[in-house]
Design an enzyme around this catalytic site. Structure first.
Site, PDB file in Angstrom:
ATOM      1  N   TRP A 264      50.522   2.860 -20.397  1.00  0.00           N
ATOM      2  CA  TRP A 264      49.480   3.486 -21.221  1.00  0.00           C
ATOM      3  C   TRP A 264      49.486   4.994 -21.079  1.00  0.00           C
ATOM      4  CZ3 TRP A 264      48.396   0.443 -24.893  1.00  0.00           C
ATOM      5  CH2 TRP A 264      48.329  -0.934 -24.685  1.00  0.00           C
TER       6      TRP A 264
ATOM      7  N   ASP B 152      41.678   8.091 -19.040  1.00  0.00           N
ATOM      8  CA  ASP B 152      41.654   6.781 -19.686  1.00  0.00           C
ATOM      9  C   ASP B 152      41.172   5.799 -18.625  1.00  0.00           C
ATOM     10  OD1 ASP B 152      42.183   4.273 -20.733  1.00  0.00           O
ATOM     11  OD2 ASP B 152      44.274   4.708 -21.273  1.00  0.00           O
TER      12      ASP B 152
ATOM     13  N   LYS C  54      38.353  -4.647 -22.105  1.00  0.00           N
ATOM     14  CA  LYS C  54      38.769  -5.092 -20.785  1.00  0.00           C
ATOM     15  C   LYS C  54      37.551  -5.445 -19.928  1.00  0.00           C
ATOM     16  CE  LYS C  54      43.059  -3.971 -21.859  1.00  0.00           C
ATOM     17  NZ  LYS C  54      43.474  -2.613 -22.062  1.00  0.00           N
TER      18      LYS C  54
HETATM   19  C1  LIG Z   1      44.502  -1.821 -22.944  1.00  0.00           C
HETATM   20  C2  LIG Z   1      44.656  -0.398 -22.603  1.00  0.00           C
HETATM   21  C3  LIG Z   1      44.833   0.587 -23.577  1.00  0.00           C
HETATM   22  C4  LIG Z   1      44.958   0.267 -25.047  1.00  0.00           C
HETATM   23  O1  LIG Z   1      43.713  -0.028 -25.579  1.00  0.00           O
HETATM   24  P1  LIG Z   1      43.538  -0.329 -27.127  1.00  0.00           P
HETATM   25  O2  LIG Z   1      42.061  -0.369 -27.241  1.00  0.00           O
HETATM   26  O3  LIG Z   1      44.207  -1.630 -27.400  1.00  0.00           O
HETATM   27  O4  LIG Z   1      44.150   0.787 -27.902  1.00  0.00           O
HETATM   28  C5  LIG Z   1      44.932   1.908 -23.172  1.00  0.00           C
HETATM   29  N1  LIG Z   1      44.862   2.248 -21.886  1.00  0.00           N
HETATM   30  C6  LIG Z   1      44.706   1.318 -20.913  1.00  0.00           C
HETATM   31  C7  LIG Z   1      44.630   1.760 -19.478  1.00  0.00           C
HETATM   32  C8  LIG Z   1      44.591  -0.019 -21.238  1.00  0.00           C
HETATM   33  O5  LIG Z   1      44.435  -0.939 -20.274  1.00  0.00           O
END
Ligand SMILES: *Cc1c(COP(=O)(O)O)cnc(C)c1O
Length: 364
Positions: free
Chosen positions: A99, A174, A198
Site C-alpha cells: 500500500w 495511511d 478494515k
Molecule cells: C486496504 C488498504 C488500502 C486500500 O484501501 P481501499 O479503500 O480499498 O482503497 C490502503 N492502505 C492500506 C494500509 C490498506 O490496508
C-alpha cells in the site's frame, strides 16, 4: 457452525452492529423508510454524520483545529489527494509494503506535473526500517502505520522516533488497517486517512482526519472533488456520501465507546496478538513471517509452514475451514496464512484458531 471471520478486508464487524444495520435497512429510526432509500439531506441524516465526526474525535482524542470527513473513493484515492493538496516541492515516503508503494507511485506520477519531487526514504517489507533521515525541505512525509499484506506495524517506540526525525515536516499516515485499534497522538499528524472497511465499517467509506491549517499552501487548481476544502466546507455532504457505511461506522464507534474505547480495545488487541504469536512461536509446524517482535502487526498475523512441512498447506486449510475458520489464506505475495484480528474479533475467536492449530499439530 460458528464462523470465525479472519478476513483481511472487508472484514469482521461486531454482531450487534450488523444487527442494528439490518434494522436500519428495514426501518431507519422509526421513520417508516429504509436507510437505503432516504436522502442524505433528510433532517435525520445530518445528525448521523455529526455524531460520527464527534465520536471519532472523542475516541482518538483529536485536538482542536482538526476536522474529520467521510468520503468515497477508498484509501486508494487518498494516494493522489494527498499530493494534490500538500505537495509543494518535495515529498518523502516510507515504503513498507504494497500500500505504501502504491501511495508512492501516485506521488511520483504527480511530482513532475507539480514541478516537485517524490522520494523514497527507506524500503522493507519484512521489517520497519529506521535507517533514514527526513530532509527538512520536504512538504510532508508519508507513512503506513500497519502493513495489511506483509503483517508489519510501526510500534509506538518507532513512531516516537519518526516524530523526532521529522522535525517540522508535516506527517501524513495511511491508517486503514489499524485505526481505532490503538492510541494515536493525532497532534503529530497533519492528515490521517484510511478505508473504513478494515476496522470501522463495510466497504464504501473513507475517513480523513485533517489539520485544517495544512491546507491552502499550494498554488494550483485542485479538482473540486479532490480538494479537502470542498469536503470540509460541505460537511462531508458536498456530493452524495456513502450513507449506509457512514451509519454503520457510527454504530461501530458507539459500540467501541460503550465497551471502553481505545484503552479497552488496545488491551484486548494485545492479548489476542500475544495469544496467537505465542502459539506460532512455539509451534513445530508453523513459523511467523515477521521475525522481529517489535515490528509484528497485531492486526494481520502472518505465518507459514516450516521448511519440510510445506506440503501440509491444503490439509491445514481444509482442517481449519472445517473448524469454522474463514479468511485465513495468506495474501498471494506472502503465501501461507494470515489471520486478521481486527477490533471486532474477540479473544475467544483467536483462542479457537489457536486450539485449531494445536489440534492439527497433535495429529502430526
Ligand atoms: C486496504 C488498504 C488500502 C486500500 O484501501 P481501499 O479503500 O480499498 O482503497 C490502503 N492502505 C492500506 C494500509 C490498506 O490496508
Amino acid at each position: 457452525m460458528k464462523k470465525y471471520n479472519f478476513n483481511a478486508g472487508p472484514s469482521i464487524l461486531p454482531e450487534e452492529v450488523i444487527k442494528q444495520t439490518a434494522e436500519a435497512v428495514l426501518d431507519f429510526q422509526g421513520e417508516g423508510l429504509s436507510i437505503l432509500e432516504i436522502s442524505h439531506r433528510a433532517k435525520y441524516f445530518q445528525p448521523v454524520v455529526d455524531e460520527a465526526e464527534a465520536l471519532m474525535k472523542e475516541l482518538l482524542g483529536v485536538p482542536e483545529g482538526y476536522r474529520v470527513i467521510f468520503l468515497g473513493g477508498g484509501a486508494s484515492l487518498q494516494f493522489c489527494m494527498v499530493p494534490f493538496n500538500l505537495m509543494g516541492k518535495k515529498a518523502a515516503y516510507l515504503n513498507t509494503g504494497v500500500w505504501s508503494k502504491k501511495a508512492l507511485k501516485e506521488a511520483k506520477g504527480l511530482a513532475p506535473v507539480f514541478g516537485a519531487e517524490a522520494i523514497e526514504l527507506a524500503a522493507s517489507t519484512n521489517s520497519i526500517p529506521m535507517d533514514f533521515e527526513v530532509p527538512q525541505d520536504c512538504d510532508y512525509i508519508h507513512i503506513t502505520t500497519n502493513n495489511t499484506i506483509y503483517g508489519t506495524e510501526i510500534s509506538e517506540r518507532k513512531l516516537q522516533e519518526i516524530y523526532r526525525k521529522k522535525g517540522n515536516v508535516r506527517l501524513v499516515a495511511d491508517m486503514s488497517s489499524d485505526i481505532l485499534s490503538r492510541p494515536v497522538d493525532v497532534s503529530k499528524y497533519d492528515i490521517i486517512y484510511g478505508g473504513a472497511q478494515k476496522n470501522i465499517a463495510p466497504a464504501g467509506v473513507t475517513f480523513v482526519i485533517i489539520k485544517e491549517e495544512c491546507l491552502g499552501h499550494v498554488d494550483r487548481y485542485i479538482p473540486t472533488m479532490l480538494d479537502y476544502r470542498t469536503h470540509i466546507d460541505g460537511g462531508s455532504m458536498f456530493n452524495t456520501p456513502p450513507v449506509l457505511p457512514i451509519y454503520t461506522a457510527l454504530l461501530n464507534m458507539r459500540w467501541l465507546k460503550e465497551h471502553g474505547g481505545i484503552k479497552f480495545i488496545d488491551e484486548r488487541n494485545q492479548k489476542k496478538a500475544d495469544l496467537l504469536y505465542n502459539c506460532i512461536d512455539n509451534s513445530k509446524l508453523f513459523t511467523a513471517t515477521i521475525q522481529d517482535k517489535e515490528d509484528r502487526s497485531r492486526m494481520n498475523i502472518c505465518f507459514v509452514l516450516k521448511p519440510g512441512y510445506e506440503d501440509l498447506f491444503d490439509e491445514f486449510f481444509k482442517f481449519a475451514t472445517s473448524k469454522g475458520m474463514v479468511g485465513i489464506k495468506g495474501h498471494r505475495l506472502v503465501g501461507g496464512f494470515r489471520a486478521s484480528c481486527y477490533n471486532a474479533m474477540d479473544v475467544e475467536g483467536v483462542q479457537a484458531l489457536v486450539d485449531c492449530i494445536k489440534e492439527f499439530e497433535a495429529m502430526h
